[in-house]
Design an enzyme around this catalytic site. Structure first.
Site, mmCIF file in Angstrom:
data_model
loop_
_atom_site.group_PDB
_atom_site.id
_atom_site.type_symbol
_atom_site.label_atom_id
_atom_site.label_comp_id
_atom_site.label_asym_id
_atom_site.label_seq_id
_atom_site.Cartn_x
_atom_site.Cartn_y
_atom_site.Cartn_z
ATOM 1 N N ASP A 94 0.847 -1.196 0.000
ATOM 2 C CA ASP A 94 0.000 0.000 0.000
ATOM 3 C C ASP A 94 0.884 1.248 0.000
ATOM 4 O O ASP A 94 1.416 1.640 1.038
ATOM 5 C CB ASP A 94 -0.892 0.001 1.249
ATOM 6 N N LYS A 148 -1.824 6.386 -4.248
ATOM 7 C CA LYS A 148 -2.952 7.297 -3.994
ATOM 8 C C LYS A 148 -2.605 8.701 -4.475
ATOM 9 O O LYS A 148 -1.468 9.157 -4.280
ATOM 10 C CB LYS A 148 -3.255 7.361 -2.491
ATOM 11 N N HIS A 153 -6.974 9.661 -2.207
ATOM 12 C CA HIS A 153 -6.535 9.475 -0.813
ATOM 13 C C HIS A 153 -7.555 10.046 0.193
ATOM 14 O O HIS A 153 -7.880 9.427 1.199
ATOM 15 C CB HIS A 153 -5.168 10.150 -0.635
HETATM 16 N N1 LIG Z 1 -5.669 5.775 3.413
HETATM 17 C C1 LIG Z 1 -5.247 6.449 4.461
HETATM 18 O O1 LIG Z 1 -5.632 7.611 4.683
HETATM 19 C C2 LIG Z 1 -4.291 5.802 5.418
HETATM 20 C C3 LIG Z 1 -4.147 6.335 6.711
HETATM 21 C C4 LIG Z 1 -3.248 5.711 7.585
HETATM 22 C C5 LIG Z 1 -2.541 4.581 7.178
HETATM 23 N N2 LIG Z 1 -2.694 4.085 5.908
HETATM 24 C C6 LIG Z 1 -1.960 2.878 5.466
HETATM 25 O O2 LIG Z 1 -2.134 1.854 6.437
HETATM 26 C C7 LIG Z 1 -0.856 1.340 6.823
HETATM 27 C C8 LIG Z 1 -0.917 0.795 8.235
HETATM 28 O O3 LIG Z 1 -1.282 1.785 9.173
HETATM 29 P P1 LIG Z 1 -0.290 2.298 10.292
HETATM 30 O O4 LIG Z 1 1.076 2.099 9.818
HETATM 31 O O5 LIG Z 1 -0.692 3.670 10.660
HETATM 32 O O6 LIG Z 1 -0.665 1.409 11.560
HETATM 33 P P2 LIG Z 1 -0.634 -0.125 11.984
HETATM 34 O O7 LIG Z 1 -0.262 -0.991 10.840
HETATM 35 O O8 LIG Z 1 -1.908 -0.356 12.702
HETATM 36 O O9 LIG Z 1 0.488 -0.128 13.080
HETATM 37 C C9 LIG Z 1 1.847 -0.122 12.747
HETATM 38 C C10 LIG Z 1 2.613 -0.321 14.038
HETATM 39 O O10 LIG Z 1 2.344 -1.613 14.575
HETATM 40 C C11 LIG Z 1 3.552 -2.221 14.997
HETATM 41 N N3 LIG Z 1 3.499 -3.641 14.627
HETATM 42 C C12 LIG Z 1 3.324 -4.170 13.394
HETATM 43 N N4 LIG Z 1 3.326 -5.503 13.442
HETATM 44 C C13 LIG Z 1 3.513 -5.854 14.733
HETATM 45 C C14 LIG Z 1 3.619 -7.084 15.414
HETATM 46 N N5 LIG Z 1 3.500 -8.260 14.770
HETATM 47 N N6 LIG Z 1 3.832 -7.060 16.751
HETATM 48 C C15 LIG Z 1 3.941 -5.893 17.412
HETATM 49 N N7 LIG Z 1 3.846 -4.684 16.825
HETATM 50 C C16 LIG Z 1 3.640 -4.649 15.489
HETATM 51 C C17 LIG Z 1 4.645 -1.545 14.219
HETATM 52 O O11 LIG Z 1 5.782 -1.421 15.037
HETATM 53 P P3 LIG Z 1 7.188 -2.023 14.581
HETATM 54 O O12 LIG Z 1 7.628 -1.240 13.376
HETATM 55 O O13 LIG Z 1 7.988 -1.810 15.798
HETATM 56 O O14 LIG Z 1 6.964 -3.461 14.226
HETATM 57 C C18 LIG Z 1 4.089 -0.174 13.886
HETATM 58 O O15 LIG Z 1 4.476 0.748 14.857
HETATM 59 C C19 LIG Z 1 0.070 2.537 6.616
HETATM 60 O O16 LIG Z 1 1.444 2.157 6.599
HETATM 61 C C20 LIG Z 1 -0.449 3.080 5.307
HETATM 62 O O17 LIG Z 1 0.035 2.307 4.224
HETATM 63 C C21 LIG Z 1 -3.574 4.674 5.034
#
Ligand SMILES: NC(=O)c1ccc[n+]([C@@H]2O[C@H](COP(=O)([O-])OP(=O)(O)OC[C@H]3O[C@@H](n4cnc5c(N)ncnc54)[C@H](OP(=O)(O)O)[C@@H]3O)[C@@H](O)[C@H]2O)c1
Length: 334
Positions: free
Chosen positions: A49, A83, A116
């Site tokens: 993504d 996006k 987006h």
């Molecule tokens: N469309 C939109 O407006 C929008 C908005 C926000 C996000 N997004 C997309 O969604 C993706 C994911 O969202 P996000 O990055 O905000 O949040 P997330 O995936 O909910 O959380 C990421 C966090 O979780 C931790 N983590 C991941 N796997 C883990 C595991 N197995 N055990 C423990 N901790 C773990 C990671 O830490 P570590 O690095 O320490 O593992 C990282 O800090 C983004 O990267 C982006 O591509 C899109």
């Protein structure tokens, strides 16, 4: 190679049931994120993504290019999303933005291209939560459709295989879906156990639009501007911790199993190989029981984490104006 279940979008396009996010949350450098993508391809991830605003598409593109040229992965087996950012909704801008992303990602086509956010309001990268852009304005159907017509053109030209929306609400979808010549194949939305959005989720599923869930683990490292008093820490929700204990896994893994079994496609982010590897592997083994799924469904906290307040316009009361919570699209004075 892990056997990750594959789903089909409404246009027949196959897509893995889980992918990897690439937003470094203003904390991780483009190089750290692109190296995670490199490791993830090796491990078996096929869905990534991306977004122009994440500021790392050029380095990630380099990794895709190498992996394809090395024969590690075939282009047709990857599902790469991107996006168009909010400052590129104007005439010709969506086409331009797509062209830049294609150049940066070193691709001939993007698999899913998202709008987006549904309005042309943008913030400076890394701004704080109180920052407001004086040009920001509410959602207007005509403006959104002008951007969507360009998305449709990109699909006609074969530069994108599927087009999609993000951060939508039911009132906005009710306005725009009847006007779309090409229906969105997917909608990206915040989805995790503390914010399950059951109405929007069911609305999309009933229309054959695939929900893609961002922040599936509750985004513990999200930017400071998106942290507010009262936010739930998803991995500490008692039901998630209990189920994690029963399965002998980290609570993050329970969030991802729940997401995939419910039917959304989660796109967790991590730069740590042990974490991103277990995130992919977990959807291939030891599923949650019906009872565990029901307990998580009952634990929804309706707690939105990405509130989007930096996109507010003058006169808007607070971030809720972005989400049409009373069932109608908020205008200049709510
Ligand atoms: N469309 C939109 O407006 C929008 C908005 C926000 C996000 N997004 C997309 O969604 C993706 C994911 O969202 P996000 O990055 O905000 O949040 P997330 O995936 O909910 O959380 C990421 C966090 O979780 C931790 N983590 C991941 N796997 C883990 C595991 N197995 N055990 C423990 N901790 C773990 C990671 O830490 P570590 O690095 O320490 O593992 C990282 O800090 C983004 O990267 C982006 O591509 C899109």
């Amino acid at each position: 190679m892990l056997s990750v279940p594959i789903k089909k979008l409404n246009n027949g396009m196959p897509i893995p049931c889980i992918g990897m996010g690439t937003f470094g949350s203003d904390r991780y450098t483009p190089l750290q994120v692109s190296e995670a993508v490199r490791g993830a391809i090796k491990y078996g991830y096929r869905l990534f993504d991306c977004a122009s605003v994440y500021g790392n598409e050029d380095l990630i593109g380099h990794v895709f290019d190498e992996a394809i040229k090395n024969g590690e992965v075939k282009r047709e087996d990857l599902v790469i999303t991107s996006k168009v950012w909010n400052d590129m909704h104007g005439k010709g801008d969506v086409l331009l933005s797509c062209a830049r992303t294609l150049r940066d990602l070193r691709l001939d086509y993007i698999d899913i291209y998202f709008v987006h956010w549904p309005f042309p309001n943008y913030h400076a990268p890394g701004c704080d939560g109180d920052a407001r852009n004086p040009d920001s304005r509410p959602f207007f159907t005509e403006e959104f459709m002008a951007a969507w017509r360009q998305m449709e053109k990109l699909a006609d030209m074969g530069l994108v295989r599927s087009i999609a929306m993000s951060n939508m609400t039911i009132p906005k979808l009710e306005q725009v879906l009847p006007l779309c010549r090409i229906q969105p194949a997917a909608i990206e939305m915040e989805l995790h156990p503390a914010f399950q959005q059951p109405e929007l989720f069911d609305y999309c599923m009933n229309k054959g639009i695939q929900p893609i869930g961002f922040c599936p683990i509750g985004s513990p490292d999200r930017p400071e501007r998106d942290v507010a008093p009262g936010d739930v820490t998803v991995t500490q929700m008692p039901v998630i911790a209990e189920i994690a204990g029963a399965h002998g896994v980290h609570p993050a893994i329970v969030c991802l199993k729940w997401a995939v079994q419910r039917g959304q496609i989660p796109i967790p982010f991590s730069i740590r190989p042990d974490n991103y590897e277990s995130n992919l592997r977990c959807v291939t083994e030891d599923p949650l029981s019906d009872d565990e799924m029901a307990r998580i469904a009952a634990a929804d906290k309706n707690c939105r984490l990405v509130k989007g307040q930096v996109f507010l316009w003058e006169g808007a009361a607070d971030w809720r104006a972005l989400w049409d919570e009373d069932g109608r699209i908020c205008g200049w004075n709510n």
